[in-house]
Design a protein around this motif. Structure first.
Motif, short mmCIF file in Angstrom:
data_model
loop_
_atom_site.label_atom_id
_atom_site.label_comp_id
_atom_site.label_asym_id
_atom_site.label_seq_id
_atom_site.Cartn_x
_atom_site.Cartn_y
_atom_site.Cartn_z
N MET A 1 0.84 -1.20 0.00
CA MET A 1 0.00 0.00 0.00
C MET A 1 0.87 1.25 0.00
SD MET A 1 -2.68 1.17 2.89
CE MET A 1 -1.49 2.16 3.77
N ALA A 2 1.91 1.25 0.86
CA ALA A 2 2.80 2.42 0.92
C ALA A 2 3.50 2.63 -0.41
CB ALA A 2 3.82 2.24 2.03
N VAL A 3 3.93 1.52 -1.05
CA VAL A 3 4.64 1.64 -2.33
C VAL A 3 3.70 2.16 -3.41
CG1 VAL A 3 5.84 0.34 -4.11
CG2 VAL A 3 6.30 -0.13 -1.73
N SER A 4 2.44 1.67 -3.42
CA SER A 4 1.54 2.18 -4.45
C SER A 4 1.20 3.64 -4.21
CB SER A 4 0.24 1.38 -4.55
OG SER A 4 0.24 0.28 -3.76
N ILE A 5 1.12 4.05 -2.95
CA ILE A 5 0.89 5.47 -2.68
C ILE A 5 2.06 6.29 -3.20
CG2 ILE A 5 0.79 7.17 -0.82
CD1 ILE A 5 -0.98 5.27 0.71
N TYR A 6 3.27 5.73 -3.06
CA TYR A 6 4.45 6.42 -3.60
C TYR A 6 4.36 6.50 -5.12
CZ TYR A 6 9.27 7.58 -4.56
OH TYR A 6 10.41 8.19 -5.00
N ALA A 7 3.92 5.40 -5.76
CA ALA A 7 3.83 5.38 -7.22
C ALA A 7 2.82 6.40 -7.73
CB ALA A 7 3.44 3.98 -7.69
N VAL A 8 1.75 6.61 -6.97
CA VAL A 8 0.73 7.57 -7.39
C VAL A 8 1.17 8.99 -7.08
CG1 VAL A 8 -1.60 8.38 -6.87
CG2 VAL A 8 -1.18 5.97 -7.24
N ASN A 9 1.70 9.14 -5.88
CA ASN A 9 1.87 10.48 -5.32
C ASN A 9 3.30 11.01 -5.47
OD1 ASN A 9 0.12 12.29 -4.19
ND2 ASN A 9 0.98 12.02 -2.16
N GLY A 10 4.26 10.12 -5.65
CA GLY A 10 5.65 10.55 -5.75
C GLY A 10 6.26 10.93 -4.43
N SER A 11 5.62 10.56 -3.34
CA SER A 11 6.18 10.93 -2.04
C SER A 11 5.62 10.01 -0.96
CB SER A 11 5.83 12.38 -1.70
OG SER A 11 6.07 12.62 -0.35
N PHE A 12 6.48 9.75 0.06
CA PHE A 12 6.01 8.98 1.20
C PHE A 12 5.47 9.89 2.29
CE2 PHE A 12 8.88 5.38 -0.13
CZ PHE A 12 7.86 4.50 -0.34
N GLN A 13 5.61 11.23 2.10
CA GLN A 13 5.20 12.15 3.17
C GLN A 13 3.68 12.18 3.30
OE1 GLN A 13 7.10 13.98 5.33
NE2 GLN A 13 8.77 12.73 4.52
N ILE A 14 3.22 11.98 4.54
CA ILE A 14 1.77 11.95 4.76
C ILE A 14 1.17 13.33 4.54
CG2 ILE A 14 0.05 11.63 6.57
CD1 ILE A 14 1.93 9.35 7.54
N SER A 15 1.94 14.38 4.85
CA SER A 15 1.41 15.73 4.67
C SER A 15 1.11 15.98 3.19
CB SER A 15 2.38 16.76 5.22
OG SER A 15 3.69 16.45 4.80
N SER A 16 1.93 15.44 2.27
CA SER A 16 1.66 15.63 0.84
C SER A 16 0.53 14.72 0.36
CB SER A 16 2.93 15.40 0.02
OG SER A 16 3.09 14.03 -0.22
N ILE A 17 0.37 13.55 1.01
CA ILE A 17 -0.75 12.67 0.64
C ILE A 17 -2.07 13.33 1.02
CG2 ILE A 17 -1.82 10.43 1.07
CD1 ILE A 17 0.98 9.40 1.75
N ILE A 18 -2.07 13.93 2.22
CA ILE A 18 -3.29 14.60 2.70
C ILE A 18 -3.61 15.81 1.82
CG2 ILE A 18 -3.90 16.20 4.58
CD1 ILE A 18 -4.85 13.44 5.13
N GLY A 19 -2.55 16.44 1.25
CA GLY A 19 -2.79 17.62 0.43
C GLY A 19 -3.22 17.30 -0.99
N SER A 20 -2.99 16.05 -1.45
CA SER A 20 -3.27 15.73 -2.86
C SER A 20 -4.73 15.32 -3.03
CB SER A 20 -2.36 14.60 -3.32
OG SER A 20 -2.72 13.42 -2.63
N GLU A 21 -5.10 15.06 -4.29
CA GLU A 21 -6.49 14.64 -4.53
C GLU A 21 -6.70 13.21 -4.02
OE1 GLU A 21 -7.27 14.04 -8.78
OE2 GLU A 21 -5.27 14.87 -9.09
N GLY B 1 -8.84 9.45 1.71
CA GLY B 1 -9.69 10.57 1.30
C GLY B 1 -8.89 11.71 0.70
N GLY B 2 -7.57 11.73 0.96
CA GLY B 2 -6.73 12.81 0.43
C GLY B 2 -7.17 14.17 0.97
N SER B 3 -7.24 15.17 0.08
CA SER B 3 -7.60 16.52 0.52
C SER B 3 -9.10 16.64 0.74
CB SER B 3 -7.14 17.55 -0.51
OG SER B 3 -7.78 17.28 -1.73
N ASN B 4 -9.86 15.63 0.28
CA ASN B 4 -11.30 15.66 0.49
C ASN B 4 -11.62 15.05 1.86
OD1 ASN B 4 -14.04 15.57 0.29
ND2 ASN B 4 -14.09 14.66 -1.75
#
Lengths: 278, 195
Positions: free
Chosen positions: A133-153, A223-226
């Motif tokens: 799950m963490a790796v796929s989030i990296y593949a989508v988001n380009g970052s492991f940082q939770i603050s950037s995951i929360i900020g993205s769509e 949920g990302g930024s939503n």
């Protein structure tokens, strides 16, 4: 500066919120089984009662590992709330479970050994999915940082299969039926925490509340930024977990491993491949 | 020595100077306001979180299962979590005939429970030996461990068990926070040859 203070207060309040979630969960579970159920504040009653029990410990290392289990899971939740590294969060959480397993193996009680053994098996079952799950989030988001995951769509639209895989392994993580082999009360009398008592059992008990916060925060990430979508996912997951817990019987640990490796892991892996080649 | 976190006996003020101290009016001496509130909170918490340890040897245990099930639902009183480790539990529920060979085992389980601990004796056999007035049966478990509440019946209905449980709750809620350090309690345990 102000946001740091707010986040720190959130971290300090995390066990309280977790206790409330646990209390509500017990009530919901009871209503699903057509009984009245305990008070919503029941976990806090247990908390105050355990604080005043007489101190009995097996040996000091055992007690220390129990307390460290609580502290390390609190640190994991703190890193999660402060928006740190997702990989760090997952491995801190793994560390806390490993400490509990070592605590379980450090006594002579056979039930404690069995519980620790089964907790180790359930780590085998759910940890690969969390890492994928963490790796796929990296593949989508380009970052492991939770603050950037929360900020993205919202991640849910990009990786729905990973979310399904997460839902499949959450019962293993939270020790819910049908995958509650790690603390099967009727067979092995409660799992790795069986030898803890009094204030040390309280540490394990409170760590369980923090486990809820950890899991629901992971779900909230999808949920990302939503934030509304995230909250909806958390509520949906809560109802799903309780309904599943009440409507299913415990399976063997081999069946649990097979289910995890042949159903949940491939589902997560397919999603990873899709995101990688997209 | 067991850990003592609060003083049972109030310390005498060590006033050497000629300072006049005011005598407290009657009704205001004794436990301080803070400790009273503290004991109220802890009493409330203990009362609503009695984790039972079922020691079921015969048919009263079946009634206990009915008490735990959905219809009677002992979890309303916060006794949802049945522990099978004596250390984590508060209430020893002895249900069923205790033979003389079982007596030392029962006592061992009682000794393994961490204080504060209470004992509920369910059914005629546990309370008095019941119909088994024979050479092999213990005539009441209060010969080996102190009992707080007896529930009569052969076997008692779940309502009776719940009634006994609520009486235990009343006891627990009103008890002083450190009953286990009081002289009376120690004398009681000593009369059973414990500590």
């Amino acid at each position: 500066m102000q946001s740091i203070i707010i986040l720190s207060i959130l971290v300090l309040l995390a066990p309280l919120v977790g206790g409330l979630v646990y209390g509500i969960e017990r009530k919901v579970k009871a209503r699903m089984q057509n009984r009245m159920g305990p008070n919503i504040l029941q976990p806090f009653y247990d908390f105050f009662k355990l604080a005043d029990k007489r101190l009995v410990m097996v040996h000091s290392t055992h007690a220390f590992l129990g307390v460290m289990h609580f502290i390390s899971i609190w640190v994991a939740v703190a890193v999660l709330i402060f928006g740190g590294d997702l990989i760090l969060v997952i491995f801190l959480h793994l560390l806390s479970t490993a400490l509990l397993i070592m605590g379980g193996f450090s006594t002579r009680s056979i039930f404690s050994h069995l519980g620790a053994n089964r907790t180790a098996i359930s780590i085998l079952a759910y940890e690969p999915v969390l890492i994928i799950m963490a790796v796929s989030i990296y593949a989508v988001n380009g970052s492991f940082q939770i603050s950037s995951i929360i900020g993205s769509e919202p991640l849910l639209y990009k990786m729905p299969l990973t979310f399904i895989a997460l839902l499949l392994i959450l019962p293993i993580k939270l020790k819910k039926s049908p995958f509650d082999v790690a603390e099967a009360h009727q067979e092995i009398a409660g799992g790795a925490e069986i030898e803890y008592s009094g204030i040390f059992f309280e540490a394990i008990y409170t760590a369980k509340w923090l486990d809820y916060i950890f899991v629901y925060a992971l779900v909230f990430l999808f949920g990302g930024s939503n934030y509304l979508l995230g909250a909806g996912l958390v509520v949906g997951t809560f109802i799903y977990l309780n309904a599943l817990d009440n409507s299913s019987a415990r399976v063997d640990y081999r069946q649990m491993l097979k289910f995890s490796y042949f159903v949940a892991l491939p589902v997560a892996f397919i999603n990873l491949l899709i995101t990688l080649f997209n | 020595m067991r850990p003592v976190r609060f003083n049972i006996n109030a310390k005498k003020a060590n006033i050497q100077d000629a300072v006049a101290t005011v005598q407290a009016p009657p009704g205001f001496s004794g436990e301080g306001f803070f400790t009273t509130k503290m004991s109220d909170v802890v009493g409330l918490a203990r009362k609503n979180s009695m984790w039972p340890l079922p020691f079921a040897t015969s048919c009263c245990g079946i009634e206990f299962m009915a008490t735990m099930a959905s219809h009677y639902d002992l979890s309303r009183f916060g006794a949802e979590r049945v522990g099978f480790s004596p250390r984590q539990c508060d209430l020893l529920m002895v249900m069923g005939t205790i033979s003389k060979k079982m007596g030392p085992v029962l006592r061992q389980v009682y000794l393994q429970m961490a204080e504060p601990r209470w004992v509920l004796s369910v059914g005629a056999c546990a309370s008095s030996g019941g119909i088994f007035d024979t050479y092999s049966v213990l005539q009441g478990i209060d010969q080996v461990i102190p009992v707080d509440v007896y529930v009569p019946g052969c076997p008692p209905r779940p309502e009776a068990i719940i009634d006994g449980f609520m009486r235990i709750q009343d006891l627990v809620g009103q008890e002083s926070i450190r009953r286990r350090n009081s002289e009376q309690y120690k004398a009681l345990l000593n009369s059973y040859g414990i500590e």
